[in-house]
Enzyme design. Structure first.
Site, mmCIF file in Angstrom:
data_model
loop_
_atom_site.group_PDB
_atom_site.id
_atom_site.type_symbol
_atom_site.label_atom_id
_atom_site.label_comp_id
_atom_site.label_asym_id
_atom_site.label_seq_id
_atom_site.Cartn_x
_atom_site.Cartn_y
_atom_site.Cartn_z
ATOM 1 N N LYS A 60 0.856 -1.034 0.104
ATOM 2 C CA LYS A 60 0.110 0.158 0.160
ATOM 3 C C LYS A 60 0.874 1.165 0.001
ATOM 4 O O LYS A 60 2.053 1.203 0.484
ATOM 5 C CB LYS A 60 -0.893 0.138 1.213
ATOM 6 C CG LYS A 60 -2.264 0.923 1.052
ATOM 7 C CD LYS A 60 -3.258 0.049 0.161
ATOM 8 C CE LYS A 60 -4.558 1.082 -0.081
ATOM 9 N NZ LYS A 60 -5.462 0.079 -0.762
ATOM 10 N N ASP B 19 -6.851 4.251 -4.884
ATOM 11 C CA ASP B 19 -7.640 4.015 -3.463
ATOM 12 C C ASP B 19 -8.175 5.516 -3.117
ATOM 13 O O ASP B 19 -8.614 6.228 -4.242
ATOM 14 C CB ASP B 19 -6.643 3.605 -2.185
ATOM 15 C CG ASP B 19 -7.331 3.068 -0.825
ATOM 16 O OD1 ASP B 19 -8.064 2.015 -1.043
ATOM 17 O OD2 ASP B 19 -7.537 3.843 -0.054
ATOM 18 N N SER C 121 -7.753 -5.795 -10.895
ATOM 19 C CA SER C 121 -6.245 -5.146 -11.283
ATOM 20 C C SER C 121 -5.515 -6.423 -11.383
ATOM 21 O O SER C 121 -4.771 -6.402 -12.627
ATOM 22 C CB SER C 121 -5.876 -4.561 -9.934
ATOM 23 O OG SER C 121 -6.284 -3.293 -9.716
HETATM 24 P P1 NDP Z 1 -12.971 7.665 -3.232
HETATM 25 O O1 NDP Z 1 -11.733 8.614 -2.950
HETATM 26 O O2 NDP Z 1 -13.485 7.371 -4.561
HETATM 27 O O3 NDP Z 1 -14.285 7.851 -2.364
HETATM 28 C C1 NDP Z 1 -14.149 7.909 -0.796
HETATM 29 C C2 NDP Z 1 -15.414 8.293 -0.386
HETATM 30 O O4 NDP Z 1 -15.394 8.227 1.053
HETATM 31 C C3 NDP Z 1 -15.815 9.698 -0.608
HETATM 32 O O5 NDP Z 1 -17.174 9.821 -0.508
HETATM 33 C C4 NDP Z 1 -15.431 10.530 0.707
HETATM 34 O O6 NDP Z 1 -15.920 11.752 1.238
HETATM 35 C C5 NDP Z 1 -15.507 9.464 1.851
HETATM 36 N N1 NDP Z 1 -14.759 9.677 2.802
HETATM 37 C C6 NDP Z 1 -13.229 9.357 2.739
HETATM 38 N N2 NDP Z 1 -12.678 9.760 4.001
HETATM 39 C C7 NDP Z 1 -13.413 9.953 4.820
HETATM 40 C C8 NDP Z 1 -13.516 10.037 6.082
HETATM 41 N N3 NDP Z 1 -12.414 10.211 6.863
HETATM 42 N N4 NDP Z 1 -14.781 10.323 6.776
HETATM 43 C C9 NDP Z 1 -16.062 10.172 6.249
HETATM 44 N N5 NDP Z 1 -15.983 9.877 4.677
HETATM 45 C C10 NDP Z 1 -14.629 9.834 4.086
HETATM 46 O O7 NDP Z 1 -12.327 6.359 -2.752
HETATM 47 P P2 NDP Z 1 -12.947 4.854 -3.023
HETATM 48 O O8 NDP Z 1 -14.201 4.648 -3.201
HETATM 49 O O9 NDP Z 1 -11.943 4.327 -3.967
HETATM 50 O O10 NDP Z 1 -12.620 4.180 -1.357
HETATM 51 C C11 NDP Z 1 -13.435 3.996 -0.429
HETATM 52 C C12 NDP Z 1 -13.186 3.008 0.540
HETATM 53 O O11 NDP Z 1 -13.031 1.583 -0.104
HETATM 54 C C13 NDP Z 1 -11.856 3.063 1.160
HETATM 55 O O12 NDP Z 1 -11.904 2.265 2.530
HETATM 56 C C14 NDP Z 1 -10.782 2.066 0.102
HETATM 57 O O13 NDP Z 1 -9.694 1.960 0.832
HETATM 58 C C15 NDP Z 1 -11.772 1.050 0.105
HETATM 59 N N6 NDP Z 1 -11.390 0.096 -1.090
HETATM 60 C C16 NDP Z 1 -11.287 0.734 -2.399
HETATM 61 C C17 NDP Z 1 -11.013 0.040 -3.645
HETATM 62 C C18 NDP Z 1 -10.806 0.606 -4.902
HETATM 63 O O14 NDP Z 1 -10.535 -0.182 -5.874
HETATM 64 N N7 NDP Z 1 -10.877 2.034 -5.147
HETATM 65 C C19 NDP Z 1 -10.757 -1.442 -3.387
HETATM 66 C C20 NDP Z 1 -11.125 -1.824 -2.089
HETATM 67 C C21 NDP Z 1 -11.484 -1.068 -1.089
HETATM 68 P P3 NDP Z 1 -15.366 13.054 0.819
HETATM 69 O O15 NDP Z 1 -15.016 12.988 -0.866
HETATM 70 O O16 NDP Z 1 -16.125 14.018 1.403
HETATM 71 O O17 NDP Z 1 -13.762 12.880 1.351
HETATM 72 O O1 2IT Z 2 -7.834 -1.785 -1.061
HETATM 73 C C1 2IT Z 2 -7.752 -2.093 -2.434
HETATM 74 O O2 2IT Z 2 -7.809 -3.650 -2.389
HETATM 75 C C2 2IT Z 2 -7.564 -1.122 -3.411
HETATM 76 N N1 2IT Z 2 -7.521 -0.152 -3.300
HETATM 77 C C3 2IT Z 2 -7.358 -1.964 -4.715
HETATM 78 C C4 2IT Z 2 -5.844 -2.173 -5.004
HETATM 79 C C5 2IT Z 2 -5.497 -2.699 -6.235
HETATM 80 O O3 2IT Z 2 -4.189 -3.004 -6.355
HETATM 81 O O4 2IT Z 2 -6.329 -2.713 -7.314
#
Ligand code: NDP
Ligand code: 2IT
Length: 445
Positions: free
Chosen positions: A125, A165, A377
């Site tokens: 990460k 992420d 991925s």
């Molecule tokens: P994005 O940046 O696209 O979206 C994040 C969302 O969560 C936004 O709506 C944001 O609101 C909100 N958010 C972030 N931090 C906080 C906080 N501290 N308190 C409240 N709301 C918060 O990220 P992703 O959708 O990609 O990721 C969301 C989650 O999913 C994370 O935990 C990530 O690790 C996990 N994840 C992502 C993957 C991926 O492929 N993208 C894969 C697996 C897991 P705001 O815009 O107001 O900050």
């Molecule tokens: O938390 C996760 O699994 C991710 N943000 C996706 C990682 C990836 O390599 O696609």
């Protein structure tokens, strides 16, 4: 004291001020007692002591110039955790809260998540404390380029393959890939995933985490004799994971009542209109409050945590770590929640998970339920190696198969090791055993 407990305590003691990392270590290792009893060779080879320590953590300076000509400095990180199963693999997070503890927890979880996909990927990460909010397109580009100037020497198709992420999506990966390509003087497509389609990306990667979460949820509900159709859902977040979880949940007939961002949540009694949400979040990059301009029947509340006070059948936390603590979990249970499936990483605190399990809430843990993103991925890496691109249907079918398989592997591991019905333990065990066996085979490193 047992071997497992001893390693947990020593790890916590030797890494002060890393609470999120401690939480992840406790969560994974505390499930492993029966595995250690069955396989004493793991203890002889000090597998646990080795697996909690990253192979290496790299911290670097990221200088960049803002639109006013001022020099800004951020901190960049890459934690290369474990490469027993394949090249280091895991996302990059850009958020002001990013620190070593958060990236170590995410990297540690990623090892076992990637193992569950059964694709050849190790765990890593990275990211930065850079805050993308309010930055111009040019500032985002300059930051990504500067970040890549250091990252470039750490990554590669057979070495370490970052992706997105929080705060990092197709746009940011595009700028990083461009800079990496310039440094490498070639077309090193396999060194980053989540690329745009015209830069060697895979179809379905954008949708993959959200869609995968719902494929997992659907299989889990079916296995309990429950139909997702007609169920009400609450989804926190409105980023990449939340949006595509909403889209797929609605395609399968669920009604999504509410979504949020860090400012607050929107409640739409007739169901969230996902096309409006995509326009606000993906195109305009606006606050969720804007939703009310397009749907006057919706309500807005400026406390994002209160989203968990809404009565629903399915709770899908898709924002960030520890967004559901004991209080939110108790409220969900009081309101009769049937199932919680985690799209975010570690969104439920340890106490919240305990409450869900004690109250027989069907619980889909993050490292299993959100593995669809990294699985796709992995499929992007395969396509880059073969120099071809599969159709949307082909990738989607493979993603679905992987999610269904992860559910059954976690369920069966739970059953085998005395944790019937506890998918958190099952996912941790199933993920761990593959990594531990590879580490045993590769010697003490
Ligand atoms: P994005 O940046 O696209 O979206 C994040 C969302 O969560 C936004 O709506 C944001 O609101 C909100 N958010 C972030 N931090 C906080 C906080 N501290 N308190 C409240 N709301 C918060 O990220 P992703 O959708 O990609 O990721 C969301 C989650 O999913 C994370 O935990 C990530 O690790 C996990 N994840 C992502 C993957 C991926 O492929 N993208 C894969 C697996 C897991 P705001 O815009 O107001 O900050
Ligand atoms: O938390 C996760 O699994 C991710 N943000 C996706 C990682 C990836 O390599 O696609």
């Amino acid at each position: 004291m047992s071997y497992v407990r001893d390693v947990i305590e020593k790890t916590i003691k030797s890494t002060p001020r890393e609470p999120e990392f401690h939480q992840a270590v406790e969560e994974v290792l505390s499930c492993l007692e029966p595995v250690m009893d069955e396989k004493p060779e793991y203890q002889e080879a000090a597998i646990l002591e080795r697996i909690v320590e990253p192979d290496r953590s790299i911290i670097f300076r990221v200088p960049w110039e803002d639109d006013h000509g001022n020099i800004q400095i951020n901190r960049g990180f890459r934690v290369q955790y474990n490469s027993a199963l394949g090249p280091y693999k895991g996302g990059l997070r850009f958020h002001p809260s990013v620190n070593l503890s958060i990236l170590k927890f995410l990297g540690f979880e990623q090892i076992f998540k990637n193992s569950l996909t059964t694709l050849p990927m190790g765990g890593a990460k990275g990211g930065s404390d850079f805050d993308p909010k309010g930055k111009s397109e040019k500032e985002i580009m300059r930051f990504c380029q500067s970040f890549t100037n250091e990252l470039a020497y750490l990554i590669g198709a057979d070495l370490d393959v970052p992706a997105g992420d929080i705060g990092v999506g197709t746009r940011e990966i595009g700028y990083m890939f461009g800079q990496y390509k310039k440094i490498k003087r070639g077309y090193p497509a396999g060194a980053l995933t989540g690329k745009g389609i015209t830069s060697g990306g895979s179809l379905v990667r954008t949708q993959a985490t959200g869609y995968g979460l719902i494929y997992f949820l659907d299989e889990m509900l079916k296995d309990h004799g429950i139909n997702i159709k007609g169920k009400t859902a609450v989804i926190s977040g409105s980023g990449n994971v939340a949006i595509y979880a909403c889209e797929k949940a609605q395609q399968l007939g669920a009604k999504v009542l509410a979504m949020s961002d860090s400012g607050g949540y929107v409640y739409a009694p007739d169901g969230i209109n996902i096309e409006i949400m995509k326009k606000i979040k993906e195109v305009d990059r606006e606050r969720i409050e804007e939703y009310l301009k397009y749907d006057p029947s919706a309500h807005y509340c400026d406390n994002c945590k209160d989203i968990w006070t809404i009565k629903c059948d399915l709770a899908l936390p898709c924002a960030t770590q520890n967004e559901i603590t004991e209080a939110e979990a108790a409220k969900l249970i009081e309101n009769g929640v049937l199932c919680v499936a985690e799209g975010a990483n570690m969104p439920s605190s340890g106490k919240a998970v305990k409450l869900f399990l004690e109250n027989r809430v069907i619980f889909g843990p993050a490292k299993a339920a959100n593995a669809g993103g990294v699985a796709t991925s992995g499929l992007e890496m395969s396509q880059n190696s073969m120099r071809l691109a599969w159709s949307f249907e082909e990738v989607d079918k493979r993603l679905n198969q992987i999610m269904v398989q992860i559910y059954h592997n976690a369920k069966n591991a739970a059953l085998k090791y005395g944790y019937e019905g506890n998918l958190l333990a099952g996912a941790n065990i199933a993920g761990f055993i593959r990594v531990a066996d590879a580490m045993l085979a590769q010697g003490v490193l």
